[in-house]
Every structure is written in C-alpha cells, then in structure tokens.
Motif scaffolding. Sequence first.
Motif, PDB file in Angstrom:
ATOM      1  N   GLN A   1      25.508  10.471   5.704  1.00 12.71           N
ATOM      2  CA  GLN A   1      25.113  11.667   6.465  1.00 12.71           C
ATOM      3  C   GLN A   1      26.161  12.032   7.506  1.00 12.71           C
ATOM      4  O   GLN A   1      26.455  13.197   7.722  1.00 12.71           O
ATOM      5  N   LYS A   2      26.749  10.992   8.116  1.00 16.05           N
ATOM      6  CA  LYS A   2      27.767  11.255   9.132  1.00 16.05           C
ATOM      7  C   LYS A   2      29.035  11.818   8.497  1.00 16.05           C
ATOM      8  O   LYS A   2      29.711  12.658   9.068  1.00 16.05           O
ATOM      9  N   PHE A   3      29.346  11.333   7.296  1.00 17.86           N
ATOM     10  CA  PHE A   3      30.591  11.681   6.619  1.00 17.86           C
ATOM     11  C   PHE A   3      30.569  13.121   6.096  1.00 17.86           C
ATOM     12  O   PHE A   3      31.568  13.835   6.105  1.00 17.86           O
ATOM     13  N   ILE A   4      29.379  13.552   5.667  1.00 18.69           N
ATOM     14  CA  ILE A   4      29.271  14.854   5.008  1.00 18.69           C
ATOM     15  C   ILE A   4      29.357  16.020   5.998  1.00 18.69           C
ATOM     16  O   ILE A   4      28.674  16.031   7.020  1.00 18.69           O
ATOM     17  N   LYS A   5      30.234  16.958   5.686  1.00 18.97           N
ATOM     18  CA  LYS A   5      30.319  18.167   6.512  1.00 18.97           C
ATOM     19  C   LYS A   5      30.141  19.373   5.593  1.00 18.97           C
ATOM     20  O   LYS A   5      30.481  19.324   4.411  1.00 18.97           O
ATOM     21  N   SER A   6      29.633  20.458   6.155  1.00 20.56           N
ATOM     22  CA  SER A   6      29.512  21.659   5.328  1.00 20.56           C
ATOM     23  C   SER A   6      30.843  22.396   5.329  1.00 20.56           C
ATOM     24  O   SER A   6      31.728  22.118   6.143  1.00 20.56           O
ATOM     25  N   GLN A   7      31.007  23.313   4.436  1.00 13.82           N
ATOM     26  CA  GLN A   7      32.232  24.119   4.341  1.00 13.82           C
ATOM     27  C   GLN A   7      33.493  23.276   4.180  1.00 13.82           C
ATOM     28  O   GLN A   7      34.569  23.675   4.612  1.00 13.82           O
ATOM     29  N   THR A   8      33.328  22.106   3.613  1.00 19.62           N
ATOM     30  CA  THR A   8      34.491  21.237   3.395  1.00 19.62           C
ATOM     31  C   THR A   8      34.571  20.919   1.910  1.00 19.62           C
ATOM     32  O   THR A   8      33.542  20.682   1.273  1.00 19.62           O
ATOM     33  N   GLU A   9      35.778  20.905   1.389  1.00 23.93           N
ATOM     34  CA  GLU A   9      35.911  20.620  -0.041  1.00 23.93           C
ATOM     35  C   GLU A   9      36.048  19.125  -0.293  1.00 23.93           C
ATOM     36  O   GLU A   9      36.837  18.440   0.370  1.00 23.93           O
ATOM     37  N   TYR A  10      35.259  18.638  -1.262  1.00 24.55           N
ATOM     38  CA  TYR A  10      35.292  17.233  -1.637  1.00 24.55           C
ATOM     39  C   TYR A  10      35.626  17.089  -3.114  1.00 24.55           C
ATOM     40  O   TYR A  10      35.371  17.995  -3.912  1.00 24.55           O
TER      41      TYR A  10
END
Length: 696
Positions: free
Chosen positions: A104-113
């Motif tokens: 949950q901490k690692f995940i950001k919105s508007q970011t490409e994975y």
Amino acid sequence: MSVLDTKIEFAKGVGTKRADLLKTELNLHTFRDVLEYYPFRHEDRTELHKAKNLLESMTVAQLKGKILYTSLVGEGAKQRLVATFSDGTGEVDLVWFHGINGIQKFIKSQTEYLIYGQPQFFNGKFSFIHPEMELYQEEGSSIGLLYPVYNTTEKLKRSYVNSKALSKVVQAVLEKCVTQLPETLSDELRAEFELLPRPDAVRCIHFPPNVGMLAKAKKRLKFEELFFIQLQLVRQKRLKQQTFHGMVCRDTKLFTDFFENHLPFELTDAQKRVLKEIYTDMASGKQMNRLLQGDVGSGKTIVAFMAMLIAVGNGAQACLMAPTEILADQHYRSLEPLATAMGLQIDLLTGSTRTRVRRVMHQRLENGNLHLLVGTHALLEDKVQFENLGLCIIDEQHRFGVEQRSRLWTKNEQHYPHILVMTATPIPRTLAMTLYGDLDVSVIDQLPAGRKPIVTAHRYDAHRLRVFGFIKEQIAAGRQAYIVYPLIEESEKLDYKNLMDGYESVCRAFPGMGISIVHGQMGAPEKEYEMQRFVKGETKIMVATTVIEVGVNVPNASVMVIENAERFGLAQLHQLRGRVGRGAEQSYCILMTKDKLSQDGKIRIDTMVRTTNGFEIADVDLQLRGPGDLMGKQQSGTVDLIIADLAQDGELLQQARTAAIALLEHDPQLQRPQNAPIRNQLNELARHKSFWSRIS
Ligand code: ADP
Ligand code: MG
C-alpha cells in the motif's frame, strides 16, 4: 592479490550473516566465485503484453500500466489487497495476501509500473497473484532485458536471499570488478571460434542485453570449460606417450599365419580396421592405451586374440582380465581352442584356482612357458609375475577403476605393457571423449554378416498368455527362453515376491517342463548348478533377476522376455537383449509393461523396439538421464560440468578437443607469448585442484 579474491562479505548488500550462508549453502567465498555463479536460466522480460490479448494458456506475462484504485477485500486471515490495473487496452486485478502494508505504501496513482507474473482467469477477469512489480523507467527499464534466475536453497530463501537478491549481489560485484577478470584464451582461439572476451561473456551470462548476446556468452563459457578439460586430458595422454615406452611389436609372422590359415571366418571391415589401429600402436614403441568399444556380438574376442598374437609373435606374453569368474571362464573357453591351434600355452587364473595349481602357473609365467593368461582380479596379485608381459587386455572397463589399470603396469619393469580396454557398453562419443580422453578409441561398429537382427516387441501385461503361447512354440521348435524380473534394492522384498509369483505362474503355465531359477540370494554353487542345467538344455526356461545381465552365453536361447520392462534403464535393457541372438536362429525380445507408462518409460521402450544399435541407444540414454547418471556416481565427478552439457554440446566439445590437440602440437610447453593466458589458466586450475584434494 586481485580484487577478485575479495571476500564475499565485502560485497554491497552482503553482511557477515548472509556471507556465511552463501559460503555454506552455495560455496561462494570470493568476488570471483560470485562472478562465476552463473544463472541456470533467464526470464524473458523482452516482451510487453497487452491486457486485452492475455490468454489463459500463458504461463507468464508482462504488462506496463497504471493502478486505477485499490481496495481491501475480506476479513482477518482471508483479507487481501486488490488493485485494479490498466494498460489502456484493458483491466486486470493485482492481488496480494501478504505484506499488504508495504504494498500500500509503495503504490502511487498516476505512476507507470511494470508487472510480471502468471495471468489467472476467474470471474470473467484476469488476475495476477503477488506479481513482481517495479517502477517503469524509460532509461534502464526492464524492457529489453533478460532476468537471470539463480539456484538458491530453502535456507537462503528463508533469509530473503532469493534469486532476485542474489542478482543484486552479482550486479554489484560485476560493476566493481568484472573488467579485472583475466582472459584465459589466446587471441588466436578467440578469433578462430568467434568467442567473446571473457569479461564481456561473464557480464552477458548474468545480464544479457538480448538473446543473441546470451547465446554468444554461453558459447564462449562452454567452450572455455570444455577446452581446459580437453587440454588437460590431451596433455596427460601426450605425456604418457613420451614417458612410457611400450614393447616394439613389429613382427607379424604369427599374426599372418593365423590370419591366412586358421581364421574360422572372414573378419568384418570394422574388425580389420580396429586390428590395424592396434597394430600401429603396438609397433610404435610407445605404450598403447586404447579403448575398444563394440556392441554385444560384434566380435571383440577374435580381435583380442589377434592382438595377443601380435604380442606373443614378438616374444612377449599377454593376459586378459575379466570382472567376474563366469566371464573369465567364458573367455578362456573361447580362446583356448584358438591358442591350441596356434601351438600356444594358455591358462585360467581366478579366485577359485587351487593353490597347488597356482604355484605351477606362477612358475610357468615366470619362466615364459605360459604365453597367455586369462583371469579375474586374481591377476593383479603381486605373486603373479610374468617373464615378459607385453599386452594386457581388460574386459568391461566400467567395473575396473583406472587405478587397477595402472597396477598392471608394474608387471613388467623393462617397459609398460600395452593396454587394451574392451567394453560392450557403448558410450556416446562425447562422453568417451571426456571420460576416456586420455585413451585412444577404436569402435567395431558393424556386426558379422548373416546375423539376423533381434526382433523386439512391446506387450502389455494383459497379453501374457499370448506371450507364453509364443514361448511354447519356440520351445517346441527346440529353442530356450529367458524370463527376467527386475530387482531394485529399494523394493527388494516386493521384487522377490514378484519374482517368486512369476516363477510359480510360469511353472503352472508350462507343466512338466524343466524350469531354472536364478537370483541373487542363492549361493554360488546353487546358482552355477541351475545355470549349467540351462546351458546343457536340461531346462528350457530360465527365470532370473538381472544376475544374468553379463556373461551368460547360451546360443540356443532365442527368446528374452523382460517383465516390468519400464523399470529398467536403457543400458540394462540393451545388455539383457544381448543375451539372445547369439545363434543362427531368429531371436526375439519381448518387453512386458503395465498399461500406463511415464513419458521417459515410453521413450525407453520405443527406442528398444526401434533400434538394436547400442550407440543410438546410448545417445538416447544420455539425453534422458544426463551424463552424471549415465556413468554412475563414482565416475560422474569427471564430468561435473558447470555450464557445458555433454548431452547438448557435442559439436562444441569436438571443436574444443581439436583445438586442444592442435595447440599442443604447435606449442607443447605453451611457451609462446600469445598462449600465456592459457598457461596461466592451467596453472590456476592445477592450484585449485591441489587445494581441494588437500582439504577433502
Ligand atoms: P563380443 O563382441 O560380444 O565379445 P564375440 O567375440 O563373442 O562378441 O563374438 C560373437 C560371435 O560372433 C562369436 O560366436 C564369434 O565366433 C562370432 N564372430 C565374430 N566375428 C565374426 C565374423 N567376422 N564373422 C562371423 N562370425 C563372427
Ligand atoms: Mg565378449
């Protein structure tokens, strides 16, 4: 000291605790060890998939996209984090059961994975459970990469040293010192075989930029490995030839007399060719060290006898050593009439030879009255001394060690006896080159003319009655049959029951007929008695375990039935089948199996039905089992390869051997400056060898 010798605890990300684990679990001690710890495969991350094109059949897929939203689903132990992920072509679910907080901490919105894992289809949607995930970066992203996968152990994984962690260690060490890795091959060799420089190859074997470079890296490292093994073997062989003189056997009078006046049949071309090779060796003044391979029935005995004639015709004695008394006895019986016809004295020495008889024999050997001696290990005893031993033939090499081979040399002090090793177990060429790389190899690859090939058939257990019917017909026509049962140590008790049940059912099916039974728990005299009854034709059927694998020779036996054939290895099946087809009659081998066969089992049975060529069978065996298993534990050390594979790399091995021979031809002492890298590497290898032999 080179930076390559730096201890592993000084690598980035490796503390003392991990270092200890890497030492004990993977035997990695220094930076050099890390560089040479190659991945066993690569994950292909060169391909980017589209969400809308995912298929249920895919084992892995890689997507590039963004996380739209996440939600926690379920309660307590069943709670999971579900992220909805889109790459613009469609949506998939990413699911985590553990480590939810961290994710949950690692995940950001508007970011490409980039995500990577196995797509699983349920509830009308694809999901990835615990996918691998990383930030997508234009520069240096995973795309276009092949990810190395390293072997680790459970213990390492529990300390979070998985393949990925290991790859980070490798990466760090590579950056520090891969350029320091010394080149081990000459420029000439690299140019001739189009090989990458060593540092480049090592870098690419871990982190190849593309599939083509990975292939080049592999080729370079495999070649290097095979080349240095061959270089050592070829050097040993040359050394032996220079130091060890053999008796010069040039006189061919006796040999020619036999060839022209006593030969019972026309030799095959293969036999003639092999005899020429043997004669050339024996006349050269150097010690012969030759391996003679020939399938069962290819006619090795007559070749052995004629080689003996070359020795005796030059005033020397010859001996033949076999691994068992039965075999020694059989050799003696086939050689005795030939020797007698030539006016030569021959005798048999085994463990059961009486002391009184022995004493006389020892005398006759020492004063040279006995020309030929056949026997078992008993020949190796110190008391057995020859007046002038010129040739020693060893049958069935794989049962004798190299060490025993060399003990025979002490039997003559003026020169070393010529050594001819005979084996009926065909060894694939690649293996022979490695295991017997210090021997010359001759092959009899042709059966005597007029031999009827054995007909081999596969039958399921349900058809046993029909098979019994066939055996009855053969016996009525005057033939005899073997019925063989497996006996594997782990299931010994069951196997015995199986054998005895089989024996009883055979007795019931063939009432009033003489039936022999032979197995390992019987005493030697009992066994011998049963064998003799079968040899004399008093019994028509021999029920046995694999004790009859080698040595029994009953030309009248024309049927070999192998029960539970799926449980035998190919080499064993081939040996067993070789027990029939020794007479003039058409012979048959029937492989009985249960209905359901494993993949390998099916290949083994099909191979046996398809071909009687021992070399073809040995090649299939090599593909199925790998070189280590094929030669048995005790010899596998010789072929413990790090990266090359004798089953796959036959061509490269041949190139490496040819290159090694040519190199030593031109520069025997490796003194030329351009060969310095090779010389240094040889010294390095020798240093390591003595190190390991000291501590083990
Ligand atoms: P192996 O290679 O299994 O030891 P043997 O030497 O026992 O084979 O030969 C098998 C049989 O073939 C023997 O009976 C032998 O006399 C016979 N034989 C060998 N060479 C020839 C030949 N060139 N022509 C015909 N028969 C041969
Ligand atoms: Mg033989």
